[in-house]
Design a protein around this motif. Sequence first.
Motif, PDB file in Angstrom:
ATOM      1  N   MET A 279      -8.011  17.393   9.536  1.00 26.16           N
ATOM      2  CA  MET A 279      -6.716  17.562  10.177  1.00 26.16           C
ATOM      3  C   MET A 279      -5.987  16.225  10.271  1.00 26.16           C
ATOM      4  O   MET A 279      -4.759  16.155  10.109  1.00 26.16           O
ATOM      5  N   THR A 280      -6.741  15.159  10.539  1.00 29.66           N
ATOM      6  CA  THR A 280      -6.124  13.827  10.565  1.00 29.66           C
ATOM      7  C   THR A 280      -5.589  13.454   9.189  1.00 29.66           C
ATOM      8  O   THR A 280      -4.487  12.892   9.054  1.00 29.66           O
ATOM      9  N   THR A 281      -6.390  13.768   8.154  1.00 32.43           N
ATOM     10  CA  THR A 281      -5.959  13.481   6.781  1.00 32.43           C
ATOM     11  C   THR A 281      -4.691  14.245   6.436  1.00 32.43           C
ATOM     12  O   THR A 281      -3.728  13.690   5.880  1.00 32.43           O
ATOM     13  N   ILE A 282      -4.678  15.557   6.762  1.00 29.21           N
ATOM     14  CA  ILE A 282      -3.513  16.392   6.458  1.00 29.21           C
ATOM     15  C   ILE A 282      -2.280  15.880   7.204  1.00 29.21           C
ATOM     16  O   ILE A 282      -1.185  15.723   6.616  1.00 29.21           O
ATOM     17  N   ALA A 283      -2.445  15.593   8.497  1.00 23.69           N
ATOM     18  CA  ALA A 283      -1.303  15.127   9.290  1.00 23.69           C
ATOM     19  C   ALA A 283      -0.798  13.773   8.794  1.00 23.69           C
ATOM     20  O   ALA A 283       0.416  13.529   8.701  1.00 23.69           O
ATOM     21  N   GLY A 284      -1.723  12.877   8.465  1.00 25.13           N
ATOM     22  CA  GLY A 284      -1.327  11.542   8.018  1.00 25.13           C
ATOM     23  C   GLY A 284      -0.560  11.562   6.707  1.00 25.13           C
ATOM     24  O   GLY A 284       0.501  10.930   6.582  1.00 25.13           O
ATOM     25  N   TYR A 285      -1.088  12.284   5.722  1.00 21.58           N
ATOM     26  CA  TYR A 285      -0.419  12.346   4.435  1.00 21.58           C
ATOM     27  C   TYR A 285       0.903  13.110   4.532  1.00 21.58           C
ATOM     28  O   TYR A 285       1.889  12.775   3.852  1.00 21.58           O
ATOM     29  N   THR A 286       0.942  14.151   5.376  1.00 21.18           N
ATOM     30  CA  THR A 286       2.197  14.893   5.550  1.00 21.18           C
ATOM     31  C   THR A 286       3.269  14.001   6.166  1.00 21.18           C
ATOM     32  O   THR A 286       4.429  13.982   5.707  1.00 21.18           O
ATOM     33  N   ASP A 287       2.900  13.241   7.213  1.00 24.97           N
ATOM     34  CA  ASP A 287       3.861  12.316   7.823  1.00 24.97           C
ATOM     35  C   ASP A 287       4.299  11.259   6.824  1.00 24.97           C
ATOM     36  O   ASP A 287       5.482  10.848   6.794  1.00 24.97           O
ATOM     37  N   GLY A 288       3.345  10.799   5.969  1.00 24.92           N
ATOM     38  CA  GLY A 288       3.705   9.783   4.966  1.00 24.92           C
ATOM     39  C   GLY A 288       4.721  10.299   3.968  1.00 24.92           C
ATOM     40  O   GLY A 288       5.614   9.564   3.528  1.00 24.92           O
ATOM     41  N   GLN A 301       0.042  13.821  -5.882  1.00 25.72           N
ATOM     42  CA  GLN A 301      -1.378  13.464  -5.687  1.00 25.72           C
ATOM     43  C   GLN A 301      -1.804  13.723  -4.244  1.00 25.72           C
ATOM     44  O   GLN A 301      -2.860  14.307  -3.984  1.00 25.72           O
ATOM     45  N   TYR A 302      -0.954  13.320  -3.303  1.00 31.60           N
ATOM     46  CA  TYR A 302      -1.321  13.488  -1.894  1.00 31.60           C
ATOM     47  C   TYR A 302      -1.170  14.938  -1.427  1.00 31.60           C
ATOM     48  O   TYR A 302      -1.898  15.399  -0.528  1.00 31.60           O
ATOM     49  N   LEU A 303      -0.238  15.657  -2.037  1.00 33.70           N
ATOM     50  CA  LEU A 303      -0.152  17.084  -1.726  1.00 33.70           C
ATOM     51  C   LEU A 303      -1.406  17.811  -2.196  1.00 33.70           C
ATOM     52  O   LEU A 303      -1.872  18.766  -1.547  1.00 33.70           O
ATOM     53  N   ARG A 304      -1.977  17.375  -3.312  1.00 30.29           N
ATOM     54  CA  ARG A 304      -3.230  17.965  -3.796  1.00 30.29           C
ATOM     55  C   ARG A 304      -4.360  17.694  -2.789  1.00 30.29           C
ATOM     56  O   ARG A 304      -5.197  18.566  -2.532  1.00 30.29           O
ATOM     57  N   ILE A 305      -4.365  16.468  -2.239  1.00 29.55           N
ATOM     58  CA  ILE A 305      -5.384  16.135  -1.228  1.00 29.55           C
ATOM     59  C   ILE A 305      -5.199  17.015   0.013  1.00 29.55           C
ATOM     60  O   ILE A 305      -6.166  17.541   0.580  1.00 29.55           O
ATOM     61  N   ILE A 306      -3.929  17.203   0.403  1.00 29.44           N
ATOM     62  CA  ILE A 306      -3.654  18.055   1.576  1.00 29.44           C
ATOM     63  C   ILE A 306      -4.121  19.481   1.316  1.00 29.44           C
ATOM     64  O   ILE A 306      -4.732  20.135   2.177  1.00 29.44           O
ATOM     65  N   ALA A 307      -3.869  19.997   0.109  1.00 25.77           N
ATOM     66  CA  ALA A 307      -4.299  21.353  -0.233  1.00 25.77           C
ATOM     67  C   ALA A 307      -5.820  21.471  -0.206  1.00 25.77           C
ATOM     68  O   ALA A 307      -6.379  22.464   0.290  1.00 25.77           O
ATOM     69  N   ASN A 308      -6.516  20.463  -0.746  1.00 32.36           N
ATOM     70  CA  ASN A 308      -7.987  20.490  -0.756  1.00 32.36           C
ATOM     71  C   ASN A 308      -8.548  20.466   0.662  1.00 32.36           C
ATOM     72  O   ASN A 308      -9.500  21.187   0.982  1.00 32.36           O
ATOM     73  N   GLU A 309      -7.962  19.647   1.522  1.00 31.07           N
ATOM     74  CA  GLU A 309      -8.431  19.572   2.906  1.00 31.07           C
ATOM     75  C   GLU A 309      -8.163  20.877   3.648  1.00 31.07           C
ATOM     76  O   GLU A 309      -8.971  21.325   4.468  1.00 31.07           O
ATOM     77  N   SER A 310      -7.030  21.519   3.340  1.00 29.93           N
ATOM     78  CA  SER A 310      -6.716  22.799   3.970  1.00 29.93           C
ATOM     79  C   SER A 310      -7.722  23.862   3.563  1.00 29.93           C
ATOM     80  O   SER A 310      -8.181  24.664   4.389  1.00 29.93           O
TER      81      SER A 310
END
Length: 485
Positions: A279-288, A301-310
Amino acid sequence: MKDWFRERFHGLYWRQMAVTVGMVFLTLVLLGVSFFSLSYSYARGQKTDELMVRAMAVSKLSVRYLETGRYLSMEELQKDEQFRQLAATAAVISEMDILVCDMDGHVLLSTDAAMEGRSVTIPSSVMDKVSADGTWAGRSRLDQIYASKQFVGGVSVVNPTTGEVLGAVFTVCASDSVDNLWRAFAGLLMMTGFVVLMISFMASSITTMRQIQPIREMAAATRQYADGDFDVRMNDYGREDEIGELAASFNNMAESLQQTERQRREFIANISHELKTPMTTIAGYTDGILDGTIPPENEKQYLRIIANESRRLSRLVRRMLDVSQLQAIDPLRNGNHFDVCESMRRVLISMEKKINDRHLDVEADIPDEPILVLGDNDMITQVIYNLLENAAKFAREGSTLYLGVAMMDGKARITVRNVGETIPAEELPLLFERFHKSDKSRSEDKDGYGLGLYIVKTILQQHKEEINVTSENGVTTFTFSLRVE
């Protein structure tokens, strides 16, 4: 006052005390009434029989003295010294007075000194009964002849030759002796009843208090449990009765509640830790992305990371739901059997890609003939899959995995073994806890959630079985058994 009384004496202690003492009191009253009635009736009957016997004896002696015309008055009969002494002797011996009467009830001879010089007549009602029935007995004052009721027995005097009724003989005894005896018995019984009642009160108080005390402690303990304090334990007082059994069960319940509360807190702490990282990863990259910190060319690239974490969060939640569902299943209820060898072969086939990616060899000791075990096929297949996946994940690359089954002590014993890092002995019992990871890092293993071995333990517990693990010199072995019958 009424409310205070109700509040003070409404407890189980006073109820049981009242029931016990009340039953003892009622028993004593019933016994006392029965005893008094029977004893008084018996004593009165005995005295009446004695009166009648004495009257009968004197009536036989009186026949020749009461023949018609021989004696016309009390004075004349008393002049017969022989008869007078005979009547007096009988009265002294039997402790009763004797009255000899003519047909009209006039007392001709009396051994009662109080009647000397008096003209005494027996009531006609009594004389009629004696004349008609031949005998009469009862308690009477004889028409105020006596100041108090006396025991009186009357027998008619009959000429044995002619059958003519010549008069009557009455024997009189004071009822004081019987009444005093009855009162003495009554006093003794009341004193005994009082002592028994006090003893029963004290005994009931002690026994009731011993029964109530553990219940009061339990009530106090439940209030502490309601406040979240599960450290309270019951004292069984060394009892082996139902109260002792209840205290032991209560302590077992407290242990279970305490363990459940501990697991709940650990579960909340662990799941909070597990959810925090993605959740920290998703929130951090989303805010970025939103504030422009991450350049547009890197957003994909970071949206892919957010999708994987979700998706990882979704898989974690799904695994937790699977655990809850497993705990509600009874796999032994229907008594189904399945071939565990076939299940092991299917797991090996499904794991082929992961094994090859790690360049591992497999040593499979699975008999060709089926081994039918009791349980749920899908659940046991999940156990074997989780163990083999865990073994492949932590095996040294290029090493050999072992999967085998053998019969031992009437059970099918399944073994999964790999070669890798030695697991410390103090960590072995923790392997089957929720969210535990043997690599000491909860963030490095992105594919694991620390639930695989916990699911294994849960499934085997549902099958009434246990799993054992050993780790020495880099060789880690998991073994569990299944019933064959």
